[in-house]
Design an enzyme around this catalytic site. Structure first.
Site, PDB file in Angstrom:
ATOM      1  N   ARG A  34       0.942  -1.268   0.099  1.00 15.36           N
ATOM      2  CA  ARG A  34      -0.011   0.228  -0.044  1.00 15.36           C
ATOM      3  C   ARG A  34       0.909   1.157  -0.089  1.00 15.36           C
ATOM      4  O   ARG A  34       0.488   2.455  -0.762  1.00 15.36           O
ATOM      5  CB  ARG A  34      -0.976  -0.012   1.350  1.00 15.36           C
ATOM      6  CG  ARG A  34      -2.091   0.624   1.256  1.00 15.36           C
ATOM      7  CD  ARG A  34      -3.044   0.399   2.489  1.00 15.36           C
ATOM      8  NE  ARG A  34      -3.953  -0.693   2.354  1.00 15.36           N
ATOM      9  CZ  ARG A  34      -5.102  -0.716   1.649  1.00 15.36           C
ATOM     10  NH1 ARG A  34      -5.400   0.312   0.711  1.00 15.36           N
ATOM     11  NH2 ARG A  34      -5.832  -2.067   1.675  1.00 15.36           N
ATOM     12  N   HIS A  37     -18.797  10.357   0.456  1.00 16.99           N
ATOM     13  CA  HIS A  37     -19.189   8.953   0.914  1.00 16.99           C
ATOM     14  C   HIS A  37     -20.876   8.956   1.145  1.00 16.99           C
ATOM     15  O   HIS A  37     -21.432   9.680   1.483  1.00 16.99           O
ATOM     16  CB  HIS A  37     -18.889   8.971   2.603  1.00 16.99           C
ATOM     17  CG  HIS A  37     -19.306   7.839   3.213  1.00 16.99           C
ATOM     18  ND1 HIS A  37     -18.277   6.496   2.875  1.00 16.99           N
ATOM     19  CD2 HIS A  37     -20.206   7.181   4.076  1.00 16.99           C
ATOM     20  CE1 HIS A  37     -18.872   5.317   3.578  1.00 16.99           C
ATOM     21  NE2 HIS A  37     -19.856   5.858   4.194  1.00 16.99           N
TER      22      HIS A  37
END
Ligand code: GRF
Length: 197
Positions: free
Chosen positions: A73, A117
């Site tokens: 990541r 979101h």
């Protein structure tokens, strides 16, 4: 307006409809003339992302950086930062970018990083927000534009929109209703940030 160019970089993973809404608002509302601001680049972690082709047609610089090519990541985020920083953005806009970001990435863009979101935060952080809202018997659902902090789906709320949950809703019908409102609040929130300097 004279002065430094205000570059906006948008990160996507899929259809990019929020990205397109922001680009279209930037043109219609004259962000270039009013704020010296423009969407300068759209970057995806998926080469085939539908939104990339659309952005390219608008003459926006596009990049695809497949996260699968990186061992960690951290390595992916480092490469992503290099791509983003070429544009020296005043804002990095996450628009359906389906990656959890490392604390180093979030810190690097602190104060410049925003997300949308598909829930009324702080309710329903994480995935499957629409099904979870239906399962809980929520009468209302919605979307939230917020600043990004290293805690997932937290950070100051910049704007929200509310829609009703209808008795026969599925996750898909509710998602579609919420998405129409995302397209209203995300460009509006970005415009306000630009106006605030
Ligand atoms: C939106 O619902 C957004 O809130 C969520 O993913 C979806 C992306 O849609 N994070 P799009 O790629 O902007 O069309």
């Amino acid at each position: 307006m004279a002065g430094v160019n205000k570059n906006i970089v948008i990160l996507i993973s899929g259809s990019g409809s929020n990205m397109a809404a922001i680009v279209e608002s930037s043109v219609k509302q004259g962000w270039q003339a009013r704020f010296n601001a423009r969407v300068s680049a759209v970057i995806s972690n998926k080469a085939g992302a539908q939104g990339l082709a659309w952005a390219e047609e608008q003459g926006i610089a596009t990049r695809a950086l497949a996260h699968t090519r990186f061992a960690s990541r951290e390595a992916f985020d480092a490469a992503l930062m290099t791509e983003i920083d070429r544009f020296e953005p005043v804002l990095v806009v996450l628009a359906g970018f389906m990656r959890i970001l490392t604390p180093g990435f979030v810190q690097h863009y602190e104060g410049r990083l925003v997300n949308i979101h598909p829930s009324l935060l702080p309710a329903f952080t994480g995935l499957n927000t629409h099904q979870r809202a239906i399962d809980m018997g929520c009468r209302f659902a919605g979307a939230t534009v917020h600043r990004v902090t290293s805690e997932l789906d937290h950070g100051d709320i910049l704007d929200q929109a509310v829609v009703p949950v209808l008795p026969d809703d599925t996750a898909e019908t509710l998602a579609a209703r919420v998405l129409t409102q995302e397209h209203v609040i995300y460009p509006r929130a970005v415009e306000r940030l630009l106006a605030a300097g």
